[in-house]
Write an enzyme that holds these catalytic residues in place. Sequence first.
Site, PDB file in Angstrom:
ATOM      1  N   ASP A 115      15.513  19.010  53.917  1.00 27.85           N
ATOM      2  CA  ASP A 115      15.771  18.235  52.693  1.00 27.85           C
ATOM      3  C   ASP A 115      16.688  18.958  51.704  1.00 27.85           C
ATOM      4  O   ASP A 115      16.939  18.466  50.607  1.00 27.85           O
ATOM      5  CB  ASP A 115      14.440  17.881  52.007  1.00 27.85           C
ATOM      6  CG  ASP A 115      13.642  19.116  51.599  1.00 27.85           C
ATOM      7  OD1 ASP A 115      14.196  20.244  51.690  1.00 27.85           O
ATOM      8  OD2 ASP A 115      12.483  18.964  51.179  1.00 27.85           O
ATOM      9  N   ARG A 127      35.674  29.852  34.196  1.00 23.39           N
ATOM     10  CA  ARG A 127      36.899  29.234  33.671  1.00 23.39           C
ATOM     11  C   ARG A 127      36.614  28.136  32.653  1.00 23.39           C
ATOM     12  O   ARG A 127      37.379  27.928  31.732  1.00 23.39           O
ATOM     13  CB  ARG A 127      37.745  28.678  34.833  1.00 23.39           C
ATOM     14  CG  ARG A 127      38.479  29.775  35.576  1.00 23.39           C
ATOM     15  CD  ARG A 127      39.143  29.279  36.843  1.00 23.39           C
ATOM     16  NE  ARG A 127      38.161  29.054  37.902  1.00 23.39           N
ATOM     17  CZ  ARG A 127      38.481  28.647  39.133  1.00 23.39           C
ATOM     18  NH1 ARG A 127      39.722  28.425  39.446  1.00 23.39           N
ATOM     19  NH2 ARG A 127      37.544  28.478  40.037  1.00 23.39           N
ATOM     20  N   HIS A 168      39.040  34.617  29.398  1.00 22.13           N
ATOM     21  CA  HIS A 168      40.293  34.600  28.650  1.00 22.13           C
ATOM     22  C   HIS A 168      40.089  34.265  27.184  1.00 22.13           C
ATOM     23  O   HIS A 168      40.707  34.851  26.331  1.00 22.13           O
ATOM     24  CB  HIS A 168      41.307  33.675  29.314  1.00 22.13           C
ATOM     25  CG  HIS A 168      41.735  34.239  30.638  1.00 22.13           C
ATOM     26  ND1 HIS A 168      42.334  35.469  30.764  1.00 22.13           N
ATOM     27  CD2 HIS A 168      41.596  33.769  31.884  1.00 22.13           C
ATOM     28  CE1 HIS A 168      42.571  35.729  32.037  1.00 22.13           C
ATOM     29  NE2 HIS A 168      42.122  34.713  32.742  1.00 22.13           N
ATOM     30  N   LYS A 214      52.944  29.329  33.684  1.00 21.71           N
ATOM     31  CA  LYS A 214      52.390  28.265  34.540  1.00 21.71           C
ATOM     32  C   LYS A 214      51.855  27.128  33.671  1.00 21.71           C
ATOM     33  O   LYS A 214      51.213  27.368  32.648  1.00 21.71           O
ATOM     34  CB  LYS A 214      51.251  28.844  35.395  1.00 21.71           C
ATOM     35  CG  LYS A 214      50.568  27.809  36.269  1.00 21.71           C
ATOM     36  CD  LYS A 214      49.669  28.461  37.321  1.00 21.71           C
ATOM     37  CE  LYS A 214      48.316  28.818  36.775  1.00 21.71           C
ATOM     38  NZ  LYS A 214      47.406  29.335  37.815  1.00 21.71           N
TER      39      LYS A 214
HETATM   40  C1  R5P Z   1      44.158  30.720  36.840  1.00 26.28           C
HETATM   41  O1  R5P Z   1      44.082  30.917  35.658  1.00 26.28           O
HETATM   42  C2  R5P Z   1      43.874  31.777  37.832  1.00 26.28           C
HETATM   43  O2  R5P Z   1      44.327  33.018  37.392  1.00 26.28           O
HETATM   44  C3  R5P Z   1      44.516  31.436  39.159  1.00 26.28           C
HETATM   45  O3  R5P Z   1      45.936  31.471  39.028  1.00 26.28           O
HETATM   46  C4  R5P Z   1      44.110  30.079  39.623  1.00 26.28           C
HETATM   47  O4  R5P Z   1      42.716  29.912  39.536  1.00 26.28           O
HETATM   48  C5  R5P Z   1      44.561  29.839  41.038  1.00 26.28           C
HETATM   49  O5  R5P Z   1      44.161  28.568  41.430  1.00 26.28           O
HETATM   50  P1  R5P Z   1      44.876  27.848  42.649  1.00 26.28           P
HETATM   51  O6  R5P Z   1      44.880  28.801  43.797  1.00 26.28           O
HETATM   52  O7  R5P Z   1      44.033  26.632  42.889  1.00 26.28           O
HETATM   53  O8  R5P Z   1      46.245  27.491  42.196  1.00 26.28           O
END
Ligand code: R5P
Length: 299
Positions: free
Chosen positions: A36, A93, A128, A192
């Site tokens: 289960d 995160r 962060h 990014k």
């Molecule tokens: C983001 O802030 C982290 O430092 C990584 O760059 C991120 O988690 C990578 O995720 P993915 O491999 O899905 O692009």
Amino acid sequence: MTAGIWSFAESEAPAQRLAQALGFPHHCVALHRFPDGESLVSVAVGNHETAILYRSLDDPNIKIVELLLAASALRDNGAQRVVLVAPYLAYMRQDAAFHPGEAVSQRVIGQLLASHFDALVTVDPHLHRTGRLEDVVPGIPAIALSAAPALIAMLRHDLPADTVLVGPDGESRQWVSQVADGLGLDFLVGQKRRRGDHAVEIELPGIEKVAGRPALLIDDLISSGGTLRSCAALLRGAGAIRVEAAASHCLASASDLASLAEHGVARVRTADTVPGPTACAFVAPLIAAALRASELLQR
Ligand code: R5P
């Protein structure tokens, strides 16, 4: 003070490396999953005042519940102090409600762990906006280590001297600059913008320096691999002769890793914070040194 290390089956190898580094006995946590979906956890009855419970929190939803059960079983069997060593710490995160109605997962999981463990040791937690790991797990000692020394030791002997290290975004600068300093290599850091779970836009100012040179991507975490795939395309387009990647943690699936290879990332190597095929830089010596230097193993 007597101490022992317990691990679940998937973490047995790195936990044994830690036990060996500390000179402590290692025990397995026995786990049975019922049809289960419930888990039965049991621990060998050891006569240890301090129990170090070792488990990384990739695939966290089930692992966290089993960890809490193991911590309780250890206390029921005589442990006076239970230290969690979670080389990869999940849910870090989501440290804010980014949209109305969202749970702040970091706070919830941090408080849960703090209420069941006497201390926490982890590696490169994704902090962060929250400055200190102690703020994530209120009221217990917390140690956040960097995997960079383990990555440097692994990379030291086989990177060509003209390799350019590349960090995908500003958050990665701390790892890229540390590894670049340790190896005496050139580096650049990009920007990014995340568009979705699998969609990112990357800019790499200064990318022209990779023309005719090998590039090594460095990040804290490889999740879907989307970030590295986008970077690899840019680096290849700019004339890099080979692209590899190194990271503290790898959560990528086998198909994500295959996709990275198809997109020109020739090799992926990571610390052994998450068990898997890329894990080859050992963090046990770093964790052992931190535990020895702390007061956690004192009476
Ligand atoms: C983001 O802030 C982290 O430092 C990584 O760059 C991120 O988690 C990578 O995720 P993915 O491999 O899905 O692009």
